[in-house]
Design a protein around this motif. Structure first.
Motif, PDB file in Angstrom:
ATOM      1  N   GLY A 187      -1.108  53.994 119.648  1.00 57.57           N
ATOM      2  CA  GLY A 187      -0.494  53.401 118.465  1.00 57.57           C
ATOM      3  C   GLY A 187       0.494  52.294 118.806  1.00 57.57           C
ATOM      4  O   GLY A 187       0.667  51.353 118.036  1.00 57.57           O
ATOM      5  N   GLN A 188       1.126  52.392 119.976  1.00 53.75           N
ATOM      6  CA  GLN A 188       2.073  51.367 120.404  1.00 53.75           C
ATOM      7  C   GLN A 188       1.345  50.038 120.624  1.00 53.75           C
ATOM      8  O   GLN A 188       1.826  48.983 120.248  1.00 53.75           O
ATOM      9  N   ARG A 204       3.323  43.724 128.905  1.00 52.90           N
ATOM     10  CA  ARG A 204       4.609  43.380 129.504  1.00 52.90           C
ATOM     11  C   ARG A 204       5.783  43.875 128.652  1.00 52.90           C
ATOM     12  O   ARG A 204       6.758  44.395 129.167  1.00 52.90           O
ATOM     13  N   ARG A 205       5.675  43.708 127.336  1.00 51.76           N
ATOM     14  CA  ARG A 205       6.812  43.984 126.478  1.00 51.76           C
ATOM     15  C   ARG A 205       6.829  45.423 125.949  1.00 51.76           C
ATOM     16  O   ARG A 205       7.884  45.984 125.690  1.00 51.76           O
ATOM     17  N   ILE A 206       5.652  45.983 125.718  1.00 55.60           N
ATOM     18  CA  ILE A 206       5.601  47.269 125.013  1.00 55.60           C
ATOM     19  C   ILE A 206       5.115  48.413 125.912  1.00 55.60           C
ATOM     20  O   ILE A 206       5.765  49.453 126.009  1.00 55.60           O
ATOM     21  N   PRO A 209       7.137  48.906 129.837  1.00 60.98           N
ATOM     22  CA  PRO A 209       8.490  49.488 129.768  1.00 60.98           C
ATOM     23  C   PRO A 209       8.469  50.980 129.410  1.00 60.98           C
ATOM     24  O   PRO A 209       9.284  51.750 129.906  1.00 60.98           O
ATOM     25  N   GLN A 210       7.515  51.373 128.553  1.00 56.73           N
ATOM     26  CA  GLN A 210       7.451  52.791 128.191  1.00 56.73           C
ATOM     27  C   GLN A 210       6.754  53.611 129.265  1.00 56.73           C
ATOM     28  O   GLN A 210       7.045  54.791 129.446  1.00 56.73           O
ATOM     29  N   LYS A 286      15.469  55.718 127.939  1.00 59.49           N
ATOM     30  CA  LYS A 286      16.104  55.312 126.684  1.00 59.49           C
ATOM     31  C   LYS A 286      15.091  55.328 125.541  1.00 59.49           C
ATOM     32  O   LYS A 286      13.953  54.918 125.690  1.00 59.49           O
ATOM     33  N   GLY A 287      15.550  55.837 124.413  1.00 54.70           N
ATOM     34  CA  GLY A 287      14.674  55.926 123.248  1.00 54.70           C
ATOM     35  C   GLY A 287      13.842  57.189 123.226  1.00 54.70           C
ATOM     36  O   GLY A 287      13.289  57.539 122.200  1.00 54.70           O
ATOM     37  N   SER A 288      13.727  57.878 124.375  1.00 54.84           N
ATOM     38  CA  SER A 288      12.965  59.119 124.355  1.00 54.84           C
ATOM     39  C   SER A 288      13.882  60.245 123.911  1.00 54.84           C
ATOM     40  O   SER A 288      15.077  60.198 124.155  1.00 54.84           O
ATOM     41  N   GLY A 289      13.297  61.221 123.260  1.00 56.29           N
ATOM     42  CA  GLY A 289      14.070  62.263 122.621  1.00 56.29           C
ATOM     43  C   GLY A 289      15.180  62.868 123.455  1.00 56.29           C
ATOM     44  O   GLY A 289      16.300  62.988 123.016  1.00 56.29           O
ATOM     45  N   ARG A 291      17.187  61.931 125.882  1.00 56.38           N
ATOM     46  CA  ARG A 291      18.467  61.296 126.051  1.00 56.38           C
ATOM     47  C   ARG A 291      19.129  61.023 124.702  1.00 56.38           C
ATOM     48  O   ARG A 291      20.319  61.218 124.532  1.00 56.38           O
ATOM     49  N   SER A 292      18.304  60.567 123.749  1.00 58.25           N
ATOM     50  CA  SER A 292      18.884  60.087 122.508  1.00 58.25           C
ATOM     51  C   SER A 292      19.603  61.195 121.755  1.00 58.25           C
ATOM     52  O   SER A 292      20.593  60.959 121.099  1.00 58.25           O
ATOM     53  N   THR A 296      23.375  60.821 120.010  1.00 53.39           N
ATOM     54  CA  THR A 296      23.663  60.854 118.574  1.00 53.39           C
ATOM     55  C   THR A 296      24.187  62.195 118.098  1.00 53.39           C
ATOM     56  O   THR A 296      24.164  62.478 116.926  1.00 53.39           O
TER      57      THR A 296
ATOM     58  N   ASN B 100       4.335  54.103 114.436  1.00 50.00           N
ATOM     59  CA  ASN B 100       4.164  53.319 115.663  1.00 50.00           C
ATOM     60  C   ASN B 100       5.303  52.355 115.943  1.00 50.00           C
ATOM     61  O   ASN B 100       5.084  51.229 116.390  1.00 50.00           O
ATOM     62  N   PHE B 102       8.194  50.856 118.219  1.00 54.13           N
ATOM     63  CA  PHE B 102       8.314  50.795 119.671  1.00 54.13           C
ATOM     64  C   PHE B 102       9.438  51.736 120.090  1.00 54.13           C
ATOM     65  O   PHE B 102      10.603  51.518 119.778  1.00 54.13           O
ATOM     66  N   GLN B 103       9.048  52.785 120.818  1.00 52.96           N
ATOM     67  CA  GLN B 103       9.971  53.887 121.095  1.00 52.96           C
ATOM     68  C   GLN B 103      11.141  53.494 121.995  1.00 52.96           C
ATOM     69  O   GLN B 103      12.176  54.133 121.971  1.00 52.96           O
ATOM     70  N   HIS B 104      10.950  52.446 122.803  1.00 51.93           N
ATOM     71  CA  HIS B 104      11.994  52.083 123.773  1.00 51.93           C
ATOM     72  C   HIS B 104      12.937  51.038 123.204  1.00 51.93           C
ATOM     73  O   HIS B 104      13.779  50.517 123.930  1.00 51.93           O
ATOM     74  N   GLU B 113      11.437  41.810 117.656  1.00 55.16           N
ATOM     75  CA  GLU B 113      10.522  41.632 118.786  1.00 55.16           C
ATOM     76  C   GLU B 113       9.410  40.614 118.483  1.00 55.16           C
ATOM     77  O   GLU B 113       9.170  39.697 119.263  1.00 55.16           O
ATOM     78  N   TYR B 146      17.630  54.517 117.842  1.00 50.47           N
ATOM     79  CA  TYR B 146      16.279  54.517 118.379  1.00 50.47           C
ATOM     80  C   TYR B 146      15.361  55.254 117.395  1.00 50.47           C
ATOM     81  O   TYR B 146      15.828  56.146 116.677  1.00 50.47           O
ATOM     82  N   SER B 148      13.378  57.650 117.671  1.00 58.45           N
ATOM     83  CA  SER B 148      13.356  59.109 117.768  1.00 58.45           C
ATOM     84  C   SER B 148      14.551  59.742 117.071  1.00 58.45           C
ATOM     85  O   SER B 148      14.594  60.952 116.882  1.00 58.45           O
ATOM     86  N   GLU B 149      15.538  58.910 116.706  1.00 58.84           N
ATOM     87  CA  GLU B 149      16.702  59.465 116.019  1.00 58.84           C
ATOM     88  C   GLU B 149      16.565  59.385 114.503  1.00 58.84           C
ATOM     89  O   GLU B 149      17.481  59.779 113.787  1.00 58.84           O
TER      90      GLU B 149
END
Lengths: 302, 254
Positions: A187-188, A204-206, A209-210, A286-289, A291-292, A296, B100, B102-104, B113, B146, B148-149
């Motif tokens: 989906g990304q 490169r961008r999406i 990095p993930q 970062k952005g993965s459950g 850590r986030s 928060t 969808n 972007f998770q990061h 973006e 993010y 996920s939050e």
């Protein structure tokens, strides 16, 4: 009355009968006697080994003396430089070939599959020897009209080691990168396409990095392995830390002392790298459950 | 006026499964078209073909007057390059069932973006527009969160803002509320309603018959890869002519 007979008849008589008055009793955690015994045994064994080394035929003063010897330090520098260069080459090739393997282009795919097959399929030591002895097959190297050189001048121990370790590493890293790319939800990619990104920009961008979150732990592992693998280059005369230690003990016969010096340095580098890996993993999470959630956590007002 | 989307005899198979069987449809600019139908009826596939997330087997699709995915030379259609297809996709914005995002990237980074990387626009200008879009979907306070939050409803509203940031002429919604908890459906539909009122052309694949009745100019019922019935929401949803449509509506409302 009926409850006691029922529970004893079903074999559950051990369960405490309902009695609210015991709610205030102190809870005592389970005792782990096995752990105490195991710890004692292990400590005893460890003390025995330490004692053996302390009393053995090792001159610890020599270890201390050579730990920071100029030749050892310069070997250490070469080990670190080689690890960095070979790993950089390996990661670069790994990303390139992972993308090629997953490419819809059958030519690129075939080339990448062959590369991975060949370099994973032959021993590293053998590859190093081939690179180092390449002059036997190709005495001269160059692009006609542009430049030309003698192979023995180009294929120094440094060059042969770099090519051997880096290209071999690339074949393994390609598989790691590929699994990282596969771990990113399709989906990304679709969302990236939908906002007009081309295939390469999306990667490169999406995607990459993930994918890093999955790629970093095994690559960190491989960096650590690479530090130690550089020692294999001692056979073709690359002056890394083990080779220089050997050179010294050939002269002074302090074999074990100098091996201990090398081992100490490897452990120090690997320890530093492990710490660095920990922080790198945190950054790419970062952005993965995981850590986030910490970031928060709601502030409790009171 | 020429329709903004025209599909002519579009056929698409997945292996041996016929997903779209000679589907023809057109939609005028400024209209809201809702596509309803049972799962596997080909409604999502049609949407994905319009945005070239799927390649069609035969037929042709025009978006904003441009033949999609191919260049006609003589009597043949030649496939376009990756870059050309990417450029064509800019005409439409897409919202997915599973958001969808972007998770990061943070909410703001998600929105800027595309304008920054694809359209190469100035950052300060893009951020200003992104904040206006976040305001519009009611999530200004979440700019640095993010995905996920966020709740599903919040994520979908960000996804809508992300698509709008590219300034598309057409918005495609692929079951935008199907993955949401029931209490979160309303906030997403509210944003879509607002968007429809602003005159955006929208194609919405949905199971929300209430939304379709209220917002759509036209409703299409699809089943087994074909369009069974189309007409005003009144006609298709309240007084369906086909038995298959009646059965479907009865099943959804049950």
């Amino acid at each position: 009355m009926s409850s006691t007979t029922a529970s004893s008849s079903t074999g559950m008589a051990k369960t405490e009968r309902f009695d609210p008055s015991i709610a205030h009793l102190t809870h005592v955690p389970r005792r782990h006697y096995g752990r105490w015994i195991a710890s004692a045994l292990i400590l005893a064994a460890f003390a025995y080994v330490v004692k053996a080394f302390a009393e053995g035929q090792i001159d610890w003063a020599v270890v201390g003396q050579f730990f920071t010897a100029q030749s050892i330090i310069s070997g250490l520098g070469n080990t670190i430089i080689m690890t960095a260069c070979a790993m950089a080459l390996g990661i670069g090739l790994g990303v390139l070939f992972a993308i090629m393997v997953m490419s819809p282009n059958p030519v690129l795919k075939a080339v990448a599959v062959f590369y991975i097959w060949f370099f994973r399929g032959t021993p590293l030591l053998l590859q190093l020897l081939i690179w180092f002895n390449l002059a036997l097959v190709f005495p001269r190297i160059g692009i006609p009209g542009l430049f030309e050189a003698r192979m023995v001048d180009v294929m120094t121990p440094f060059m042969a080691t770099l090519l051997g370790l880096g290209i071999n590493q690339g074949a393994y890293t390609a598989e790691v990168v590929r699994s990282g790319i596969l771990s990113v939800d399709a989906g990304q990619t679709e969302a990236a396409k939908a906002i007009g990104m081309t295939r390469l920009t999306t990667l490169r961008r999406i995607v990459l990095p993930q994918a890093m979150r999955v790629i970093i732990p095994p690559v960190g592992n491989e960096v650590i392995s690479m530090v130690k693998l550089t020692s294999i280059a001692s056979v073709i005369g690359f002056a890394e830390v083990l080779r220089n230690a050997q050179t010294i003990y050939f002269a002074n016969a302090r074999v074990i002392e100098l091996l201990i010096v090398s081992a100490g340095w490897y452990l120090i580098i690997v320890t530093i790298l492990s710490i660095a890996q920990h922080f790198l993993e945190r950054y790419f999470a970062k952005g993965s459950g995981r850590r986030s959630r910490r970031v928060t956590r709601p502030v409790v007002e009171g | 006026m020429m329709p903004i989307v025209i599909a002519a005899d579009v056929r698409k198979t997945f292996g041996s499964v016929l997903a779209l069987d000679s589907v023809s449809i057109e939609i005028a600019a400024g209209q809201v078209l809702c596509i309803v139908g049972p799962s596997g009826s080909g409604k999502s596939t049609l949407l994905r073909c319009i945005n070239q997330l799927e390649r069609i087997d035969s037929g042709a699709i025009w978006v904003d007057g441009e033949l999609v995915g191919y260049r006609r030379i003589g009597h043949k259609l030649y496939e376009l390059t990756d870059a050309e297809i990417s450029r064509q996709r800019l005409t439409s914005g897409m919202v997915f069932q599973r958001f969808n995002l972007f998770q990061h990237m943070t909410v703001l980074e998600n929105i800027i973006e595309g304008p920054m990387t694809v359209q190469k626009r100035r950052r300060s200008e893009v951020i200003e527009e992104a904040m206006a879009l976040l305001e519009r979907v009611g999530l200004s306070a979440k700019r640095d969160a993010y995905p996920s939050e966020l709740s599903g409803g919040q994520q979908q509203r960000v996804a809508i803002a992300r698509a709008l940031a590219m300034k598309p002429k057409l918005m495609l919604f692929d079951e935008p509320t199907s993955a949401l908890d029931p209490e979160l459906v309303g906030e997403v539909l509210a944003v879509m309603r607002d968007l429809a009122r602003s005159g955006m052309t929208m194609i919405v694949v949905t199971h929300e018959l209430g939304f379709a009745r209220e917002v759509a100019n036209e409703v299409v019922f699809m089943d087994r890869g074909a369009i069974v019935e189309r007409g005003s929401p009144q006609e298709v949803l309240m007084h369906p002519k086909q038995q298959r449509t009646r059965d479907f509506i009865a099943a959804v409302l049950a």
